[in-house]
Design a protein around this motif. Sequence first.
Motif, PDB file in Angstrom:
ATOM      1  N   PHE A  75      -5.591   9.113   8.044  1.00 42.31           N
ATOM      2  CA  PHE A  75      -6.796   9.512   8.763  1.00 42.31           C
ATOM      3  C   PHE A  75      -7.218  10.942   8.408  1.00 42.31           C
ATOM      4  CE2 PHE A  75      -5.541   6.138  11.946  1.00 42.31           C
ATOM      5  CZ  PHE A  75      -6.592   5.300  11.621  1.00 42.31           C
ATOM      6  N   SER A  79     -10.887  11.685   7.030  1.00 43.24           N
ATOM      7  CA  SER A  79     -11.742  12.609   7.767  1.00 43.24           C
ATOM      8  C   SER A  79     -12.190  13.784   6.907  1.00 43.24           C
ATOM      9  CB  SER A  79     -11.000  13.130   9.000  1.00 43.24           C
ATOM     10  OG  SER A  79     -11.735  14.123   9.659  1.00 43.24           O
ATOM     11  N   GLU A  83     -17.234  10.251   4.299  1.00 38.02           N
ATOM     12  CA  GLU A  83     -18.177  10.084   5.413  1.00 38.02           C
ATOM     13  C   GLU A  83     -18.264   8.605   5.720  1.00 38.02           C
ATOM     14  OE1 GLU A  83     -19.878  11.523   8.360  1.00 38.02           O
ATOM     15  OE2 GLU A  83     -19.822  13.009   6.735  1.00 38.02           O
ATOM     16  N   ARG A  87     -17.469   9.016  11.993  1.00 41.45           N
ATOM     17  CA  ARG A  87     -16.473  10.001  11.573  1.00 41.45           C
ATOM     18  C   ARG A  87     -16.452  11.230  12.478  1.00 41.45           C
ATOM     19  NH1 ARG A  87     -16.697  15.224   9.991  1.00 41.45           N
ATOM     20  NH2 ARG A  87     -18.665  14.732   8.907  1.00 41.45           N
ATOM     21  N   ARG A  88     -17.614  11.728  12.864  1.00 43.39           N
ATOM     22  CA  ARG A  88     -17.671  12.924  13.705  1.00 43.39           C
ATOM     23  C   ARG A  88     -17.031  12.682  15.074  1.00 43.39           C
ATOM     24  NH1 ARG A  88     -21.195  16.914  11.978  1.00 43.39           N
ATOM     25  NH2 ARG A  88     -22.434  16.380  10.125  1.00 43.39           N
ATOM     26  N   ASP A  91     -13.146  12.405  14.557  1.00 42.95           N
ATOM     27  CA  ASP A  91     -12.486  13.665  14.233  1.00 42.95           C
ATOM     28  C   ASP A  91     -11.767  14.243  15.448  1.00 42.95           C
ATOM     29  OD1 ASP A  91     -13.135  13.632  11.606  1.00 42.95           O
ATOM     30  OD2 ASP A  91     -14.740  15.118  11.709  1.00 42.95           O
ATOM     31  N   ARG A 159      -5.116  17.478   7.952  1.00 39.42           N
ATOM     32  CA  ARG A 159      -6.573  17.514   7.818  1.00 39.42           C
ATOM     33  C   ARG A 159      -7.042  18.927   7.511  1.00 39.42           C
ATOM     34  NH1 ARG A 159     -10.874  18.736  11.187  1.00 39.42           N
ATOM     35  NH2 ARG A 159     -12.812  17.606  10.739  1.00 39.42           N
ATOM     36  N   ARG A 276     -18.077  15.537   1.275  1.00 37.07           N
ATOM     37  CA  ARG A 276     -17.528  14.218   1.595  1.00 37.07           C
ATOM     38  C   ARG A 276     -18.287  13.136   0.837  1.00 37.07           C
ATOM     39  NH1 ARG A 276     -17.087  16.979   6.592  1.00 37.07           N
ATOM     40  NH2 ARG A 276     -14.967  16.888   7.456  1.00 37.07           N
ATOM     41  N   THR A 288     -13.508   2.798  10.075  1.00 36.13           N
ATOM     42  CA  THR A 288     -13.914   2.946  11.476  1.00 36.13           C
ATOM     43  C   THR A 288     -13.112   2.023  12.382  1.00 36.13           C
ATOM     44  OG1 THR A 288     -16.162   3.498  10.775  1.00 36.13           O
ATOM     45  CG2 THR A 288     -15.868   2.830  13.060  1.00 36.13           C
ATOM     46  N   ALA A 291      -9.537   3.380  12.766  1.00 41.01           N
ATOM     47  CA  ALA A 291      -9.500   4.529  13.670  1.00 41.01           C
ATOM     48  C   ALA A 291      -9.696   4.090  15.123  1.00 41.01           C
ATOM     49  CB  ALA A 291     -10.570   5.542  13.265  1.00 41.01           C
TER      50      ALA A 291
END
Length: 528
Positions: A75, A79, A83, A87-88, A91, A159, A276, A288, A291
Amino acid sequence: MTPGATGGRGGSRLLAWLLAAPLVLPALWLATSFATPQPEVWPHLFDQVLPLAARNTLGLLVLLAVFAMVLGVGFAWASARYEWPGRRIFDWALVLPLALPGYVVAFVYVGLADYAGPLQSAWRALGLPASGFPELRSVPGAAAVLALVLYPYVFLVVRAAFLRQGSAAMDAARSLGHGPFSAFFRAALPMVRPAWAAGLSLVLLEALADFGAVSILGVDTFSTAIYKTWFGLYSLPAAAQLACGLIGLVVLVLLLERWTRGRARHAGKQLLPPARRPLRGARGWAVTAAAALTVGLGFGVPVAQLLAWSWEVRSRLPEVGEAGLNTVLLAAMAAAVVLLLALVFAVLSRRSDDDRGVRSAAFIAGLGYAVPGTVLAVGAMWLLVAAERATPWLAALALSSSVLAVLVALCARFFRVGHETIDAAFHALRPSLLDSARLLGASPWQRLRWVVLPLLRPGLVAAGLLVLVEVVKELPATLMLRPFGWDTLAVKIHAYTSEGLWMQAAWPALWLCLAGLLPVWWLVRQQR
């Protein structure tokens, strides 16, 4: 404590070591337990306890390392370099499982996976054999549960390292003919070795320190063996000797982390993170979904189930007022002591121009963070019992059966959390500010009160918040050292779950989760 109170570098060193002594003595004093042999206990431990505990502990560490690395590094790479939809949001959402203690997630899934629980019921409704249902009360099950709440340690540091790394290494590897996977494992991952080694060491140390999750899942490790030796075999000396062995494992993990890191250093910081690459279509939605599944299993499902159980027993919610008050008082006292000690060490370090003796004392005092709570509990009890035997007036105070024993263990355990945060904030102060105040005639106390403390306020708040929440969630030290009948929320949860009362345990667990969200909120703010 004022900057001029110690009166010089020698005085600063002496005071620093005097303050460090109570924090490190509980662990060091365990070595004196070998002066009290336990010939009637050790044969039983060698035959019935240690072989299983050793196998389970080793298996748990290996599996947990694999799970945490796959989730954390995977991840972190997604991240930092790609993109994809949501994602935002993810994070910061991927950090949410840190808010939950491992033992809370463990009892939620044990309740869901019981024979009469919804998971097994749905399994049987599909016509599948009951014997084929995955066994949660096992080493792989414990590793999976702990990985769900501990992988953010790896995710956060790796990250950040990937964002600092830039894209030059990957571009060079691709230009030499390597594919995406080969370039990642040959170029990108080795360059962030210090980061993933540090994150993984935190995960493994937390696993060695864990008592609540493994006891709920019925997995005997060294941590549970120490508890059973003390309270099951009634042998504090043998428990202290076992605790020394667990300290050896902790040292081994630290040495392994140092060896894994080697001479590597973090990649230098750059002005802009790498651009990204967009992941469109099925690949982006696959990331997605992965996550969302991870956050759902590590945070969403446990919190939802706790809310559902609390709602089901809303008319007979367990009384947690006294336990909650005890928890707040204990956390506040521990945070106040840790903050005061950390501030004194920071002032002494600045007063003595970062003298090596002061820094060494602070480092030694912070080693308790790497020591499991069960070990510090045994060490604190062993030390206080020895002090009471040697001094009659201490025996009259019964310190070994008071809240003071809990406070000693917790301060030794979490001093490093407060010190590292405050020390970093202290060293960020510009020396010119203090020099200006000195030239204007301000006394040392005035400089501390009107210049240092206001500028340190964000660091003090962050350190106090982190220590507060760590103490609230701490189970083994509080469980083993608390006075009879003096419960905290964590102890209440352990009492209910040990009897299989999942619904009753949900209400105090919800309060713990709420407290755990505070440092996660702070971490998210730091990330942004």
